[in-house]
Motif scaffolding. Structure first.
Motif, short mmCIF file in Angstrom:
data_model
loop_
_atom_site.label_atom_id
_atom_site.label_comp_id
_atom_site.label_asym_id
_atom_site.label_seq_id
_atom_site.Cartn_x
_atom_site.Cartn_y
_atom_site.Cartn_z
N ARG A 140 -3.80 2.85 4.54
CA ARG A 140 -3.25 1.53 4.84
C ARG A 140 -1.73 1.59 4.95
O ARG A 140 -1.13 0.86 5.74
CB ARG A 140 -3.68 0.53 3.77
CG ARG A 140 -5.16 0.18 3.82
CD ARG A 140 -5.52 -0.85 2.78
NE ARG A 140 -4.78 -2.09 3.00
CZ ARG A 140 -4.54 -2.99 2.05
NH1 ARG A 140 -4.94 -2.76 0.80
NH2 ARG A 140 -3.88 -4.09 2.33
N CYS A 141 -1.09 2.43 4.14
CA CYS A 141 0.36 2.60 4.25
C CYS A 141 0.75 3.09 5.64
O CYS A 141 1.68 2.57 6.26
CB CYS A 141 0.87 3.56 3.18
SG CYS A 141 2.64 3.91 3.30
N TRP B 162 0.47 -7.41 15.04
CA TRP B 162 -0.07 -6.91 13.79
C TRP B 162 0.42 -7.75 12.62
O TRP B 162 -0.34 -8.12 11.72
CB TRP B 162 0.33 -5.45 13.58
CG TRP B 162 -0.28 -4.82 12.37
CD1 TRP B 162 -1.47 -4.16 12.29
CD2 TRP B 162 0.25 -4.84 11.04
NE1 TRP B 162 -1.72 -3.76 10.99
CE2 TRP B 162 -0.68 -4.16 10.20
CE3 TRP B 162 1.41 -5.35 10.47
CZ2 TRP B 162 -0.46 -3.99 8.83
CZ3 TRP B 162 1.62 -5.18 9.11
CH2 TRP B 162 0.70 -4.50 8.31
N GLU C 116 -0.90 2.70 8.34
CA GLU C 116 -1.14 1.60 9.29
C GLU C 116 0.04 0.63 9.30
O GLU C 116 0.50 0.20 10.37
CB GLU C 116 -2.42 0.85 8.91
CG GLU C 116 -2.71 -0.34 9.81
CD GLU C 116 -3.86 -1.20 9.30
OE1 GLU C 116 -4.06 -2.30 9.85
OE2 GLU C 116 -4.54 -0.79 8.33
N VAL C 117 0.51 0.26 8.11
CA VAL C 117 1.64 -0.66 8.02
C VAL C 117 2.88 -0.05 8.67
O VAL C 117 3.57 -0.71 9.47
CB VAL C 117 1.94 -1.02 6.55
CG1 VAL C 117 3.18 -1.92 6.47
CG2 VAL C 117 0.76 -1.72 5.91
N ASP D 153 -2.37 3.12 -1.11
CA ASP D 153 -3.47 3.48 -0.21
C ASP D 153 -2.83 4.18 0.99
O ASP D 153 -2.21 3.53 1.84
CB ASP D 153 -4.23 2.23 0.21
CG ASP D 153 -5.45 2.53 1.08
OD1 ASP D 153 -5.34 3.35 2.01
OD2 ASP D 153 -6.51 1.92 0.83
N PRO E 64 0.80 -1.23 0.00
CA PRO E 64 0.00 0.00 0.00
C PRO E 64 0.83 1.28 0.00
O PRO E 64 0.27 2.36 -0.24
CB PRO E 64 -0.82 -0.12 1.29
CG PRO E 64 -0.87 -1.57 1.59
CD PRO E 64 0.44 -2.10 1.14
N HIS F 193 -1.58 -10.34 9.77
CA HIS F 193 -1.57 -10.09 8.34
C HIS F 193 -1.59 -11.43 7.59
O HIS F 193 -1.00 -12.41 8.05
CB HIS F 193 -0.32 -9.29 7.97
CG HIS F 193 -0.29 -8.82 6.55
ND1 HIS F 193 0.13 -9.61 5.52
CD2 HIS F 193 -0.64 -7.63 5.99
CE1 HIS F 193 0.06 -8.94 4.38
NE2 HIS F 193 -0.41 -7.74 4.63
#
Length: 601
Positions: free
Chosen positions: A102-103, A115, A105-106, A99, A87, A119
């Motif tokens: 989402r980036c 986390w 979040e990662v 995204d 993302p 995944h």
């Protein structure tokens, strides 16, 4: 015309929405079980002929229509396997992946083990993914490639989905990777071009007051699904009335019923009760032929024996395992630090390290477990674990160490504490670990005999490892104290063990091939060689070891290996399951720069 890998993946991405709309009613209408099996691709490399698994871009690889039909069989559980960092990039090949939310979040959670285990395909340690799509690009237009991540993933929630995935991989001659949590130092949770079977959703837990099944055990038990993790199971065990415990791993995110128990499984209560595999009462599995079976001491007893320490992802895919439980018990802990805030003199520091490790036999003979981290001028022991001990009792046991430190003039800080239950100790004292590191690992089991006779040589070898740039994660653990004999596939040397060390040597996953080869040489032929020479009566551990371990069959399983090899031919003669340096994998190679899995002809 042969399609490229990226065209295959792009086609899959276009099918993503149609995958999502398959109804559950459709799931039973299609089966791959009766299809003719795909013939392998035959290649020759350096004079060796191979029969290879099928990969994107090859004629034998399933078409998009076949994948869509498979997804119908699964009820919509098939997804394109996107690297967790995707993302943060505009594209992965021809797939638009950027995204911003989402980036972020990662990036925020990259160092968080839980986390990453949640995944679908992430690996906690990234070296074996090739580090080609890390979530911190200089720009979204930077290059993101798949590296050694798989191509598709099935997020299974039912045993029928596990069966269908195994059947599909076998029928279409695909590399199959079983991924529970991705908590794996050795790259067995990923594989180039693979179909990934994710079993992380199997969280069912059933506690049994009195086991009445096969075998002589008549105490408590717990049946757990393949996706349960250590700390969540401990928490549920502590809520029983009365509370119970089990032999699990030190790290809270370890998938208990996956590769952990299939490789043997050590942990904080192993010196008290034996290995995790020793506690197994029954397994539910799906075999390479797609059959759902029970394996215990009366039914499929040979498979039962092999599953108890014979290797991860080797003989079958686990659906559940039932293990012994024990009443929770009061426990005590000690924490000890010797580091650069105490001394900057390496000789003084290493006197302290040597004094601690030389007493390994004392620790395990008292049923203790010790977890430590060893870096240049940093020994962090958190904790010494004393099951069924008070603070007074554990203080008395560790007193000879502190007397020696004081005598040698080694400064330190320490404290001890007692707890009403082991669970209280675990949640208070054990520290969470991080993810996202890239390293090669090795390891060594030190027996009580070697500790007694060769402690100076072992200590010197561990110092040598640190001076070569490695760090050590150590476990003082003696399963033979708690259970001197057990009918399992675990290496017999574990019954003689007093200490087990993991050596970690940092190297980037996207380093050059020359740099990777140099790093591997250091791990195996410099550090590993010195550790092996220092402990001639020792062994290695299949779950936390060197993939280039010389004579790995002997080092990982000893006298059990020949039987394990034979059982691999019985239960998986076609090599549906593969995890490097496990029984039978000497018949296979991963060729073409770590990509294609092929059987030697």
């Amino acid at each position: 015309m042969k399609r490229t890998f990226l065209q295959i993946v792009a086609s899959a991405a276009l099918l993503f929405l149609s995958f999502s709309n398959v109804s559950a009613q459709d799931a039973s209408s299609t089966s791959t079980e009766t299809e003719l099996e795909t013939e392998p691709s035959i290649v020759t490399r350096n004079g060796q002929r191979y029969a290879c698994k099928c990969y994107p871009g090859e004629k034998c690889y399933p078409t998009s229509d076949v994948w869509a039909k498979f997804n119908t069989t699964l009820g919509g559980a098939l997804r394109v396997a996107l690297p967790p960092g995707a993302p943060c990039y505009n594209t992965l090949g021809e797939i638009n992946t950027f995204d911003q939310g989402r980036c972020e979040e990662v990036q925020t959670n990259w160092g968080d083990e839980q986390w990453n285990t949640d995944h679908p395909i992430s690996n906690l340690w990234t070296y074996w993914t090739n580090d080609t799509c890390l979530p911190f690009p200089s720009s979204p237009s930077s290059s993101c490639t798949r590296g050694f991540y798989g191509t598709y993933v099935v997020t299974a929630t039912t045993s029928s989905q596990i069966k269908s995935t195994i059947d599909f991989a076998r029928t279409h001659n695909l590399r199959l990777v079983i991924r529970n949590t991705g908590h794996d130092f050795m790259g067995r949770s990923t594989g180039y071009g693979a179909l990934i079977l994710n079993t992380h959703s199997f969280k069912n837990v059933e506690f049994i007051k009195r086991w009445e099944g096969p075998g002589s055990w008549r105490g408590g038990a717990v049946k757990v699904g393949a996706g349960i993790q250590g700390r969540e199971l401990m928490r549920l065990a502590s809520q029983q009335k009365p509370p119970v415990v089990f032999v699990g791993g030190e790290c809270p995110t370890v998938g208990f019923a996956g590769g952990y128990i299939q490789g043997g499984g050590h942990g904080p209560l192993a010196s008290f009760y034996g290995m995790a595999a020793d506690q197994a009462l029954s397994f539910e599995v799906i075999t390479a032929s797609g059959k759902l079976l029970v394996a215990n001491s009366q039914t499929n007893s040979d498979l039962f024996w092999a599953l108890k320490g014979g290797g991860p992802s080797t003989f079958a895919a686990l659906v559940s395992v039932t293990v012994k439980t024990f009443p929770d018990l009061p426990s005590a802990a000690v924490v000890l630090d010797i580091n650069s805030t105490h001394t900057t003199d390496p000789e003084v520091f290493w006197k302290g390290v040597d004094a601690f490790h030389a007493l390994s036999n004392r620790w395990v003979e008292n049923g203790m477990f010790v977890y430590y981290e060893l870096f240049p001028l940093r020994l962090h022991i958190q904790p010494f674990v004393g099951p069924n001990m008070t603070k007074t009792q554990i203080d008395e046991i560790v007193k000879p160490l502190f007397d020696q430190l004081d005598k040698e003039g080694v400064p330190y800080t320490t404290f001890s504490k007692e707890f009403p239950t082991f669970f209280d100790l675990y949640t208070d004292i054990f520290e969470d670990e991080g993810s996202g590191n890239s390293a090669l690992v090795g390891g060594r089991i030190y027996t009580r005999r070697d500790i007694a006779q060769r402690s100076p040589q072992i200590n010197a070898a561990q110092r040598f490892a640190i001076e070569q740039g490695a760090f050590i994660i150590g476990h003082i653990v003696g399963p033979g104290t708690g259970l001197p004999r057990a009918d399992s596939a675990v290496h017999p040397k574990w019954r003689e063990a007093a200490s087990f060390s993991i050596t970690s040597y940092a190297v980037a996953g996207n380093a050059s091939l020359e740099e990777k080869a140099e790093a591997q040489d250091v791990v195996t032929n410099v550090i590993g060689k010195r550790l092996r020479e220092a402990s001639p009566n020792g062994a290695a551990y299949v779950n936390e070891g060197d993939l280039e371990e010389p004579n790995w069959q002997e080092e990982y399983w000893g006298s059990n290996y020949r039987r394990l090899y034979r059982l691999k031919q019985v239960w998986d003669p076609k090599g549906v399951f593969y995890a490097r340096t496990t029984p039978g994998t000497e018949d296979w190679d991963v060729i073409d720069t770590g990509t294609r899995l092929c059987k030697k002809l």
